[in-house]
Design a protein around this motif. Structure first.
Motif, PDB file in Angstrom:
ATOM      1  N   ALA A 262     -29.398   8.333 -10.431  1.00  6.60           N
ATOM      2  CA  ALA A 262     -30.277   7.562 -11.324  1.00  6.60           C
ATOM      3  C   ALA A 262     -30.413   8.246 -12.680  1.00  6.60           C
ATOM      4  O   ALA A 262     -30.375   7.596 -13.730  1.00  6.60           O
ATOM      5  CB  ALA A 262     -31.655   7.384 -10.678  1.00  6.60           C
ATOM      6  N   GLU A 263     -30.552   9.562 -12.676  1.00  8.65           N
ATOM      7  CA  GLU A 263     -30.648  10.311 -13.931  1.00  8.65           C
ATOM      8  C   GLU A 263     -29.358  10.212 -14.734  1.00  8.65           C
ATOM      9  O   GLU A 263     -29.380  10.049 -15.961  1.00  8.65           O
ATOM     10  CB  GLU A 263     -30.960  11.781 -13.640  1.00  8.65           C
ATOM     11  N   ILE A 264     -28.221  10.308 -14.065  1.00  9.94           N
ATOM     12  CA  ILE A 264     -26.921  10.230 -14.727  1.00  9.94           C
ATOM     13  C   ILE A 264     -26.756   8.876 -15.413  1.00  9.94           C
ATOM     14  O   ILE A 264     -26.355   8.796 -16.578  1.00  9.94           O
ATOM     15  CB  ILE A 264     -25.783  10.464 -13.714  1.00  9.94           C
ATOM     16  N   CYS A 265     -27.090   7.814 -14.690  1.00  9.27           N
ATOM     17  CA  CYS A 265     -26.930   6.460 -15.246  1.00  9.27           C
ATOM     18  C   CYS A 265     -27.879   6.230 -16.416  1.00  9.27           C
ATOM     19  O   CYS A 265     -27.504   5.619 -17.424  1.00  9.27           O
ATOM     20  CB  CYS A 265     -27.161   5.417 -14.153  1.00  9.27           C
ATOM     21  N   THR A 266     -29.109   6.709 -16.284  1.00  8.83           N
ATOM     22  CA  THR A 266     -30.075   6.535 -17.365  1.00  8.83           C
ATOM     23  C   THR A 266     -29.629   7.293 -18.610  1.00  8.83           C
ATOM     24  O   THR A 266     -29.697   6.781 -19.730  1.00  8.83           O
ATOM     25  CB  THR A 266     -31.464   7.027 -16.925  1.00  8.83           C
ATOM     26  N   ALA A 267     -29.154   8.522 -18.437  1.00  6.00           N
ATOM     27  CA  ALA A 267     -28.704   9.335 -19.567  1.00  6.00           C
ATOM     28  C   ALA A 267     -27.495   8.699 -20.258  1.00  6.00           C
ATOM     29  O   ALA A 267     -27.330   8.822 -21.476  1.00  6.00           O
ATOM     30  CB  ALA A 267     -28.358  10.744 -19.102  1.00  6.00           C
ATOM     31  N   ALA A 268     -26.654   8.006 -19.485  1.00  7.59           N
ATOM     32  CA  ALA A 268     -25.468   7.366 -20.057  1.00  7.59           C
ATOM     33  C   ALA A 268     -25.779   6.013 -20.677  1.00  7.59           C
ATOM     34  O   ALA A 268     -24.898   5.379 -21.252  1.00  7.59           O
ATOM     35  CB  ALA A 268     -24.387   7.210 -18.985  1.00  7.59           C
ATOM     36  N   GLY A 269     -27.036   5.567 -20.549  1.00  2.00           N
ATOM     37  CA  GLY A 269     -27.411   4.277 -21.119  1.00  2.00           C
ATOM     38  C   GLY A 269     -27.014   3.089 -20.277  1.00  2.00           C
ATOM     39  O   GLY A 269     -26.990   1.952 -20.758  1.00  2.00           O
ATOM     40  N   VAL A 270     -26.716   3.318 -18.987  1.00  2.00           N
ATOM     41  CA  VAL A 270     -26.336   2.227 -18.086  1.00  2.00           C
ATOM     42  C   VAL A 270     -27.179   2.295 -16.809  1.00  2.00           C
ATOM     43  O   VAL A 270     -26.639   2.396 -15.695  1.00  2.00           O
ATOM     44  CB  VAL A 270     -24.824   2.276 -17.750  1.00  2.00           C
ATOM     45  N   THR A 274     -27.242   2.045 -11.432  1.00  2.00           N
ATOM     46  CA  THR A 274     -27.779   2.978 -10.442  1.00  2.00           C
ATOM     47  C   THR A 274     -27.670   2.451  -9.014  1.00  2.00           C
ATOM     48  O   THR A 274     -27.103   3.106  -8.133  1.00  2.00           O
ATOM     49  CB  THR A 274     -29.243   3.307 -10.756  1.00  2.00           C
ATOM     50  N   ALA A 275     -28.222   1.270  -8.787  1.00  2.73           N
ATOM     51  CA  ALA A 275     -28.258   0.736  -7.417  1.00  2.73           C
ATOM     52  C   ALA A 275     -26.859   0.512  -6.865  1.00  2.73           C
ATOM     53  O   ALA A 275     -26.585   0.792  -5.697  1.00  2.73           O
ATOM     54  CB  ALA A 275     -29.053  -0.567  -7.390  1.00  2.73           C
ATOM     55  N   THR A 276     -25.945   0.025  -7.716  1.00  2.00           N
ATOM     56  CA  THR A 276     -24.569  -0.226  -7.268  1.00  2.00           C
ATOM     57  C   THR A 276     -23.898   1.058  -6.800  1.00  2.00           C
ATOM     58  O   THR A 276     -23.279   1.109  -5.733  1.00  2.00           O
ATOM     59  CB  THR A 276     -23.748  -0.850  -8.408  1.00  2.00           C
TER      60      THR A 276
END
Length: 371
Positions: A262-270, A274-276
């Motif tokens: 979740a942190e990785i996806c948020t930091a990347a702007g996507v 996360t759920a996928t």
């Protein structure tokens, strides 16, 4: 569950839709937003007693990243994870008689002391992240919000507005709260407990998790399954999976990986990815590659949109298709080249010039990394 009705999102039921008959998931929200279009304004109606914290976080991130205006209407109740989702609204409206509940996230851990310590670290990290979101909305400090979360506060509509968790009241009467076992919470108002008991909501979870005359093994499996979201637990989807003497990751390790993704996806702007990624069972390292690729795709499409023929939601389509950056560049070039095809023939030759001729296609090809 089809949550998109007449262009508006209706988030009714349990967040995560894992253990109850009715609910909604982060993927439901992502699909609905994609169908609406990235820049479309959207109204989100919430009537939820809460559910899976990680799913709530993923839904909040998906709504917060939406380019159009997000208006949230708390129809009756937004408790636990549902209150976090509500914070994604640029405007949050409380119906007359609606309730919002803020508290600390929780989970069940089975294992040794190290497993429990990992769970503590996960919960502390998640709670701090939630507090930051509530604090940003209310304009108060995260430390003050953390105290309220630990106390589990239930706010009537007027109190939610007064304390900054919502922006204004609506005079329309709130409908009945959605079905949920509200006895799971510590400070549930008596009227909500009475309603849950009258509707037999407090028995639904027990009836579904433990059928008549369960064996000891079934009881153990039910406890283990409740530890993490069903989407992340192989035993939840395959009842024959043994729950002892396995060499796979512990529940705490799975949850920690989910938080990292979740942190990785948020930091990347996507954040909508996360759920996928969690459901696909990818590792954080694999998630970082996928998220970085999605970030590159979005940046490349944004550059290409200065040329005609590039749709606003094309990046979302590429990401959903799992396209590589090379495939994206090739398709963008093809679209740009097609859009630049002349529709009329000019029989008048331009005057000769020593200045180099500007080639839009070649320039765009260079900008998106194909030259």
């Amino acid at each position: 569950m089809d949550i998109l009705v007449d262009g508006e999102l209706y988030l009714y039921g349990t967040v995560g839709d894992s253990f109850w008959d009715e609910g909604f998931t982060s993927m439901d929200v992502v699909r609905a937003l994609a169908e609406l279009g990235r820049t479309t304004d959207v109204t989100v109606h919430i009537n939820s007693g809460g559910g899976i914290a990680f799913e709530g976080s993923a839904i909040y991130n998906a709504l917060a990243a939406h380019a159009g205006k997000v208006t949230v209407i708390v129809e009756s109740i937004a408790a636990s994870a549902a209150s976090l989702i509500a914070m994604a609204g640029e405007e949050i409206i409380m119906r007359k008689g609606a309730i919002m509940m803020i508290h600390d996230p929780s989970m069940i851990t089975i294992g040794n002391s190290e497993d429990h310590q990992k769970s503590v670290a996960i919960l502390d990290k998640l709670a701090d992240s939630m507090a930051d979101i509530y604090a940003e909305k209310t304009g108060r400090s995260a430390d003050e919000i953390r105290q309220e979360m630990r106390s589990e506060i239930w706010l009537e509509a007027e109190d939610a507005v007064a304390q900054g968790y919502a922006d204004r009241l609506d005079e329309a009467d709130a409908p009945e709260p959605t079905a949920f076992d509200y006895r799971l919470y510590q400070n549930t108002p008596e009227r909500i407990v009475a309603l849950a008991d009258a509707r037999a909501w407090s028995k639904r979870g027990k009836l579904k998790a433990a059928p008549a005359a369960p064996t000891r093994q079934q009881k153990d499996r039910a406890i283990m399954t409740a530890q993490i979201p069903a989407e992340l637990n192989p035993a939840a989807t395959n009842p024959t999976t043994p729950l002892v003497e396995t060499k796979g990751p512990t529940a705490a390790e799975v949850a920690l990986a989910a938080a990292e993704i979740a942190e990785i996806c948020t930091a990347a702007g996507v954040p909508q990815m996360t759920a996928t990624l969690i459901k696909e069972g990818v590792t954080p390292a694999e998630a970082r590659i996928r998220a970085d690729t999605a970030k590159q795709i979005r940046a490349t499409v944004d550059l290409a949109r200065t040329a005609p023929g590039i749709e606003a939601d094309l990046a979302d389509q590429f990401i959903a298709q799992g396209a590589s950056i090379e495939q994206v560049r090739a398709q963008l070039f093809e679209k740009i080249a097609t859009a630049q095809q002349p529709t009329t023939i000019n029989t008048v030759l331009p005057p000769k010039s020593d200045a180099p001729r500007f080639d839009l296609v070649a320039d765009m090809k260079r900008r998106i990394g194909m030259a």
